[in-house]
Design a protein around this motif. Structure first.
Motif, short mmCIF file in Angstrom:
data_model
loop_
_atom_site.label_atom_id
_atom_site.label_comp_id
_atom_site.label_asym_id
_atom_site.label_seq_id
_atom_site.Cartn_x
_atom_site.Cartn_y
_atom_site.Cartn_z
N ALA A 59 0.82 -1.20 0.00
CA ALA A 59 0.00 0.00 0.00
C ALA A 59 0.86 1.26 0.00
N GLU A 60 0.23 2.39 -0.31
CA GLU A 60 0.88 3.69 -0.27
C GLU A 60 0.51 4.42 1.02
N ILE A 61 1.34 5.38 1.41
CA ILE A 61 1.07 6.17 2.62
C ILE A 61 0.80 7.62 2.23
N VAL A 62 -0.24 8.18 2.81
CA VAL A 62 -0.54 9.60 2.65
C VAL A 62 -0.31 10.25 4.01
N ALA A 63 0.72 11.09 4.10
CA ALA A 63 1.04 11.79 5.34
C ALA A 63 0.43 13.19 5.26
N VAL A 64 -0.38 13.54 6.26
CA VAL A 64 -1.06 14.85 6.23
C VAL A 64 -0.71 15.64 7.49
N HIS A 65 -0.40 16.92 7.29
CA HIS A 65 -0.16 17.81 8.43
C HIS A 65 -1.23 18.90 8.44
N MET A 66 -1.78 19.16 9.62
CA MET A 66 -2.80 20.19 9.80
C MET A 66 -2.10 21.51 10.13
N LEU A 67 -2.07 22.43 9.19
CA LEU A 67 -1.35 23.69 9.39
C LEU A 67 -2.03 24.58 10.42
N GLY A 68 -3.35 24.72 10.31
CA GLY A 68 -4.12 25.44 11.32
C GLY A 68 -3.89 26.93 11.39
N LEU A 69 -3.60 27.56 10.25
CA LEU A 69 -3.46 29.03 10.26
C LEU A 69 -4.84 29.69 10.38
N SER A 70 -4.88 30.87 10.95
CA SER A 70 -6.14 31.59 11.06
C SER A 70 -6.58 32.07 9.69
N GLU A 71 -7.87 32.26 9.52
CA GLU A 71 -8.39 32.74 8.24
C GLU A 71 -7.81 34.10 7.90
N ILE A 94 5.21 7.55 -0.79
CA ILE A 94 4.72 8.46 0.25
C ILE A 94 4.17 9.72 -0.40
N HIS A 95 2.93 10.04 -0.09
CA HIS A 95 2.32 11.28 -0.56
C HIS A 95 2.27 12.26 0.62
N GLN A 96 2.66 13.51 0.36
CA GLN A 96 2.61 14.53 1.41
C GLN A 96 1.50 15.53 1.10
N THR A 97 0.76 15.90 2.09
CA THR A 97 -0.25 16.93 1.91
C THR A 97 -0.34 17.79 3.16
N VAL A 98 -0.44 19.09 2.96
CA VAL A 98 -0.59 20.04 4.06
C VAL A 98 -1.95 20.70 3.92
N LYS A 99 -2.78 20.60 4.95
CA LYS A 99 -4.11 21.19 4.94
C LYS A 99 -4.17 22.29 6.00
N ASN A 100 -4.96 23.28 5.73
CA ASN A 100 -5.09 24.35 6.71
C ASN A 100 -6.27 24.13 7.64
N TYR A 101 -6.60 22.86 7.88
CA TYR A 101 -7.68 22.55 8.80
C TYR A 101 -7.26 22.87 10.23
N GLN A 102 -8.22 23.26 11.02
CA GLN A 102 -7.98 23.51 12.43
C GLN A 102 -8.75 22.53 13.32
N VAL A 103 -9.66 21.77 12.69
CA VAL A 103 -10.49 20.81 13.42
C VAL A 103 -10.13 19.41 12.95
N PHE A 104 -9.73 18.55 13.90
CA PHE A 104 -9.24 17.23 13.52
C PHE A 104 -10.31 16.31 12.95
N SER A 105 -11.58 16.67 13.17
CA SER A 105 -12.63 15.87 12.57
C SER A 105 -12.57 15.93 11.05
N GLU A 106 -11.88 16.95 10.50
CA GLU A 106 -11.77 17.10 9.06
C GLU A 106 -10.76 16.12 8.45
N ILE A 107 -10.08 15.36 9.29
CA ILE A 107 -9.19 14.30 8.78
C ILE A 107 -9.98 13.34 7.89
N ASP A 108 -11.25 13.13 8.24
CA ASP A 108 -12.08 12.23 7.43
C ASP A 108 -12.24 12.75 6.01
N ASP A 109 -12.28 14.09 5.84
CA ASP A 109 -12.36 14.67 4.50
C ASP A 109 -11.11 14.34 3.69
#
Length: 275
Positions: free
Chosen positions: A30-42, A79-94
């Motif tokens: 399988a492949e791995i998708v590593a995601v980091h939640m940046l969490g910057l303010s709007e 390995i796939h890298q992705t950085v999201k600006n989510y601040q709520v961890f429930s958005e990991i499902d997205d």
């Protein structure tokens, strides 16, 4: 299993999860998708005069990400890298849905006593909201699990969860000890009542099902959590599987709070699947 999602916050706990994900990925090709939640303010990412600040944080995170993923145990893996600006961890499902992930592997240091109000809350949010299975890892250890406990309430609404969890363990060649926890109070049932429920449950499984009622242990304890942990200790399990209702439908004995307590307090890896 084709893709495994790993939330990364650059802590030792997320590296524990990354190590386990790499071992599973190698076994499953399988492949791995590593995601980091940046969490910057709007304000930082939307105001024109602050755009350079947002870009700075993004570039800094990408550089740190690349360094974090420079590990020998990831060699040979995609390995796939992705950085999201989510601040709520429930958005990991997205993110899991976006990448068609089959599994989320997440590190946690769990909790105990009064500190659990503050500790492990991000893991709880993912467990509560994820539509794909979540494997929670507590310690820095090789994932050489060979003996699992799967606790189920054996209500028909748990059929799909049962299939998904047992299929996961089968794919990794992990023996499964099936159990029902009988507790005092309103949730108490006679042995005959539980056995009848189990028989009805097994009848509704796929026609190639080979599980018999005698293969399922009925274990009595004061709480579901204690029952799961004590039975896991009895059979020397090295991983626990549980369904969770999240925050909806708190009927039966795997309410969201019970599942989260097991995830928080277990020293063993815990696999959760949302009903």
């Amino acid at each position: 299993m084709k893709k495994i999602l790993v939330p990364v916050d650059f802590s030792e706990y997320s590296e524990n999860a990354l190590k386990v994900a790499s071992e599973i990925a190698k076994k499953q090709n399988a492949e791995i998708v590593a995601v980091h939640m940046l969490g910057l303010s709007e304000a930082v990412i939307t105001k024109e005069d602050n755009s350079m600040e947002g870009m700075f944080f993004l570039k800094l995170t990408q550089k740190r990400f690349a360094e974090f993923l420079d590990k020998d145990y990831l060699e040979g893996l995609t390995i796939h890298q992705t950085v999201k600006n989510y601040q709520v961890f429930s958005e990991i499902d997205d993110v899991a849905k976006e990448h068609n992930a089959d599994l989320i592997v997440m590190g946690s240091h769990g909790s105990s006593g009064l500190s659990e109000v503050f500790v492990g809350s991000n893991t709880e949010k993912v467990v509560r909201t994820a539509s794909v299975p979540v494997l929670v890892i507590k310690e820095d250890t090789s994932f050489n699990a060979s003996n699992a406990v799967f606790a189920c309430d054996f209500h028909l609404e748990s059929l799909e969860v049962f299939k998904r969890i047992t299929a996961f363990f089968k794919a990794l060649d992990i023996k499964v000890n099936l159990m029902y926890v009988n507790i005092p109070g309103e949730s108490y049932y006679s042995t005959e009542e539980i056995e009848q429920r189990i028989v009805n449950f097994l009848i509704h499984l796929h026609e190639d099902n080979t599980i018999l009622p005698k293969d399922i242990a009925i274990y009595s304890d004061y709480t579901v959590e204690k029952g799961v942990f004590n039975y896991a200790k009895k059979v020397k399990a090295d991983i626990i599987g549980i369904p969770t209702h999240g925050r909806k439908g708190l009927a039966h004995f795997f309410s969201g709070s019970i599942s989260e307590d097991i995830v928080n307090h277990s020293k063993l890896p815990v696999l959760t699947v949302k009903i």
